[in-house]
Design a protein around this motif. Structure first.
Motif, PDB file in Angstrom:
ATOM      1  N   LEU A  31     109.338 -78.822  57.775  1.00  0.00           N
ATOM      2  CA  LEU A  31     109.394 -80.144  57.168  1.00  0.00           C
ATOM      3  C   LEU A  31     110.814 -80.451  56.713  1.00  0.00           C
ATOM      4  O   LEU A  31     111.296 -81.570  56.885  1.00  0.00           O
ATOM      5  CB  LEU A  31     108.416 -80.235  55.994  1.00  0.00           C
ATOM      6  CG  LEU A  31     108.424 -81.546  55.223  1.00  0.00           C
ATOM      7  CD1 LEU A  31     108.089 -82.735  56.131  1.00  0.00           C
ATOM      8  CD2 LEU A  31     107.470 -81.475  54.044  1.00  0.00           C
ATOM      9  N   LEU A  32     111.505 -79.457  56.174  1.00  0.00           N
ATOM     10  CA  LEU A  32     112.894 -79.667  55.746  1.00  0.00           C
ATOM     11  C   LEU A  32     113.753 -80.142  56.912  1.00  0.00           C
ATOM     12  O   LEU A  32     114.505 -81.109  56.789  1.00  0.00           O
ATOM     13  CB  LEU A  32     113.477 -78.386  55.152  1.00  0.00           C
ATOM     14  CG  LEU A  32     114.942 -78.460  54.726  1.00  0.00           C
ATOM     15  CD1 LEU A  32     115.140 -79.484  53.615  1.00  0.00           C
ATOM     16  CD2 LEU A  32     115.428 -77.091  54.295  1.00  0.00           C
ATOM     17  N   GLY A  33     113.632 -79.489  58.048  1.00  0.00           N
ATOM     18  CA  GLY A  33     114.399 -79.899  59.218  1.00  0.00           C
ATOM     19  C   GLY A  33     114.072 -81.305  59.657  1.00  0.00           C
ATOM     20  O   GLY A  33     114.968 -82.097  59.986  1.00  0.00           O
ATOM     21  N   ARG A  38     115.719 -85.640  61.298  1.00  0.00           N
ATOM     22  CA  ARG A  38     115.065 -86.757  61.991  1.00  0.00           C
ATOM     23  C   ARG A  38     114.979 -88.017  61.147  1.00  0.00           C
ATOM     24  O   ARG A  38     114.937 -89.116  61.688  1.00  0.00           O
ATOM     25  CB  ARG A  38     113.686 -86.326  62.466  1.00  0.00           C
ATOM     26  CG  ARG A  38     113.787 -85.170  63.465  1.00  0.00           C
ATOM     27  CD  ARG A  38     112.474 -84.851  64.099  1.00  0.00           C
ATOM     28  NE  ARG A  38     112.554 -83.660  64.916  1.00  0.00           N
ATOM     29  CZ  ARG A  38     112.831 -83.647  66.211  1.00  0.00           C
ATOM     30  NH1 ARG A  38     113.069 -84.770  66.849  1.00  0.00           N
ATOM     31  NH2 ARG A  38     112.855 -82.508  66.870  1.00  0.00           N
ATOM     32  N   LEU A  39     114.926 -87.845  59.817  1.00  0.00           N
ATOM     33  CA  LEU A  39     114.788 -89.014  58.955  1.00  0.00           C
ATOM     34  C   LEU A  39     116.023 -89.273  58.097  1.00  0.00           C
ATOM     35  O   LEU A  39     116.074 -90.259  57.376  1.00  0.00           O
ATOM     36  CB  LEU A  39     113.540 -88.871  58.066  1.00  0.00           C
ATOM     37  CG  LEU A  39     112.211 -88.808  58.821  1.00  0.00           C
ATOM     38  CD1 LEU A  39     111.063 -88.579  57.854  1.00  0.00           C
ATOM     39  CD2 LEU A  39     111.989 -90.064  59.637  1.00  0.00           C
ATOM     40  N   GLY A  40     117.008 -88.390  58.149  1.00  0.00           N
ATOM     41  CA  GLY A  40     118.250 -88.599  57.404  1.00  0.00           C
ATOM     42  C   GLY A  40     118.108 -88.458  55.899  1.00  0.00           C
ATOM     43  O   GLY A  40     118.952 -88.955  55.150  1.00  0.00           O
ATOM     44  N   LEU A  41     117.071 -87.778  55.441  1.00  0.00           N
ATOM     45  CA  LEU A  41     116.866 -87.580  54.006  1.00  0.00           C
ATOM     46  C   LEU A  41     117.478 -86.232  53.621  1.00  0.00           C
ATOM     47  O   LEU A  41     116.869 -85.183  53.800  1.00  0.00           O
ATOM     48  CB  LEU A  41     115.370 -87.633  53.674  1.00  0.00           C
ATOM     49  CG  LEU A  41     114.713 -88.977  53.973  1.00  0.00           C
ATOM     50  CD1 LEU A  41     113.203 -88.889  53.858  1.00  0.00           C
ATOM     51  CD2 LEU A  41     115.265 -90.059  53.048  1.00  0.00           C
ATOM     52  N   THR A  42     118.684 -86.276  53.097  1.00  0.00           N
ATOM     53  CA  THR A  42     119.435 -85.055  52.841  1.00  0.00           C
ATOM     54  C   THR A  42     119.333 -84.573  51.401  1.00  0.00           C
ATOM     55  O   THR A  42     120.033 -83.635  51.021  1.00  0.00           O
ATOM     56  CB  THR A  42     120.911 -85.247  53.230  1.00  0.00           C
ATOM     57  OG1 THR A  42     121.441 -86.347  52.471  1.00  0.00           O
ATOM     58  CG2 THR A  42     121.059 -85.516  54.720  1.00  0.00           C
ATOM     59  N   GLY A  43     118.463 -85.176  50.602  1.00  0.00           N
ATOM     60  CA  GLY A  43     118.269 -84.709  49.233  1.00  0.00           C
ATOM     61  C   GLY A  43     117.768 -83.282  49.184  1.00  0.00           C
ATOM     62  O   GLY A  43     118.363 -82.429  48.518  1.00  0.00           O
ATOM     63  N   PRO A  44     116.677 -82.975  49.888  1.00  0.00           N
ATOM     64  CA  PRO A  44     116.226 -81.581  49.902  1.00  0.00           C
ATOM     65  C   PRO A  44     117.276 -80.709  50.589  1.00  0.00           C
ATOM     66  O   PRO A  44     117.783 -81.053  51.648  1.00  0.00           O
ATOM     67  CB  PRO A  44     114.937 -81.616  50.732  1.00  0.00           C
ATOM     68  CG  PRO A  44     114.549 -83.052  50.815  1.00  0.00           C
ATOM     69  CD  PRO A  44     115.802 -83.844  50.659  1.00  0.00           C
ATOM     70  N   GLY A  49     116.051 -70.524  52.861  1.00  0.00           N
ATOM     71  CA  GLY A  49     115.280 -70.563  54.097  1.00  0.00           C
ATOM     72  C   GLY A  49     114.026 -69.708  54.060  1.00  0.00           C
ATOM     73  O   GLY A  49     113.404 -69.477  55.090  1.00  0.00           O
ATOM     74  N   GLU A  50     113.649 -69.257  52.880  1.00  0.00           N
ATOM     75  CA  GLU A  50     112.488 -68.371  52.736  1.00  0.00           C
ATOM     76  C   GLU A  50     111.499 -68.845  51.678  1.00  0.00           C
ATOM     77  O   GLU A  50     110.584 -68.116  51.312  1.00  0.00           O
ATOM     78  CB  GLU A  50     112.958 -66.955  52.391  1.00  0.00           C
ATOM     79  CG  GLU A  50     113.794 -66.342  53.482  1.00  0.00           C
ATOM     80  CD  GLU A  50     114.334 -64.967  53.124  1.00  0.00           C
ATOM     81  OE1 GLU A  50     114.159 -64.525  51.971  1.00  0.00           O
ATOM     82  OE2 GLU A  50     114.939 -64.346  54.004  1.00  0.00           O
ATOM     83  N   LEU A  70     107.418 -74.872  55.384  1.00  0.00           N
ATOM     84  CA  LEU A  70     106.225 -75.635  55.747  1.00  0.00           C
ATOM     85  C   LEU A  70     106.431 -76.271  57.113  1.00  0.00           C
ATOM     86  O   LEU A  70     107.431 -76.969  57.335  1.00  0.00           O
ATOM     87  CB  LEU A  70     105.958 -76.714  54.701  1.00  0.00           C
ATOM     88  CG  LEU A  70     104.703 -77.550  54.905  1.00  0.00           C
ATOM     89  CD1 LEU A  70     103.453 -76.684  54.735  1.00  0.00           C
ATOM     90  CD2 LEU A  70     104.677 -78.711  53.926  1.00  0.00           C
ATOM     91  N   ALA A  71     105.512 -76.036  58.014  1.00  0.00           N
ATOM     92  CA  ALA A  71     105.603 -76.647  59.342  1.00  0.00           C
ATOM     93  C   ALA A  71     105.479 -78.156  59.225  1.00  0.00           C
ATOM     94  O   ALA A  71     104.561 -78.664  58.563  1.00  0.00           O
ATOM     95  CB  ALA A  71     104.515 -76.096  60.249  1.00  0.00           C
TER      96      ALA A  71
END
Length: 163
Positions: A31-33, A38-44, A49-50, A70-71
């Protein structure tokens, strides 16, 4: 039907920050990726990575999750809120204002995740105790503040909303 291969794309529909979206994601994409690429939301932020540091925390159906593990496909039909979705019309939330007032932001890397877990807490518990706030923060690593300013900001925000 066989499971999709990790490189195969699947289409998902979800609501992100109150906006219906449909995106194609790789079956193994986090989901982070998807949010960042894909959505340009760089807040998270991606840090560990674990799922251990909390920098990538977003709310899925109102609850905090580590978006780095999370997938993305598992969010099909669900609601996702990122730090970008907190302030409406450019106004800071009460919690964000309290962070500014208490100098609870230093380097800022952990701040989006911290804001998200505390937002979930304050939406669930109207009068949290210091212990409640510290428990909510247990999955978020901050190396700059020592947490005290963050705790004070959360408690002040809760009092401001209650009054």
């Amino acid at each position: 039907m066989p499971a999709p291969s990790p490189s195969q794309e699947v289409s998902i529909r979800l609501v992100v920050n109150d906006r219906a979206r449909q995106i194609d994601v790789h079956a193994a994409e986090t989901l982070l990726g998807a949010l960042r690429d894909r959505l340009g939301l760089t807040g998270p932020k991606e840090a560990c990575g674990e799922g251990e540091c909390g920098a990538c925390t977003v709310l899925v159906d109102g609850g905090p999750v580590a978006s780095c593990i999370l997938a993305a496909g598992s969010t099909d039909g669900r609601s996702v809120r990122t730090v970008e979705g907190l302030a409406g019309a450019g106004d800071l939330t009460t919690l964000q204002q309290a962070f500014v007032g208490h100098a609870a932001v230093q380097c800022g890397y952990c701040t989006p995740g911290v804001l998200m877990v505390l937002t979930a807490l304050l939406e669930e518990v109207s009068e949290p105790t210091e212990a409640d706030v510290r428990q909510a923060l247990a999955g978020n690593i901050c190396r700059c503040t020592g947490y005290q300013q963050i705790v004070e900001a959360a408690l002040d925000a809760a009092r401001a909303v209650a009054s």
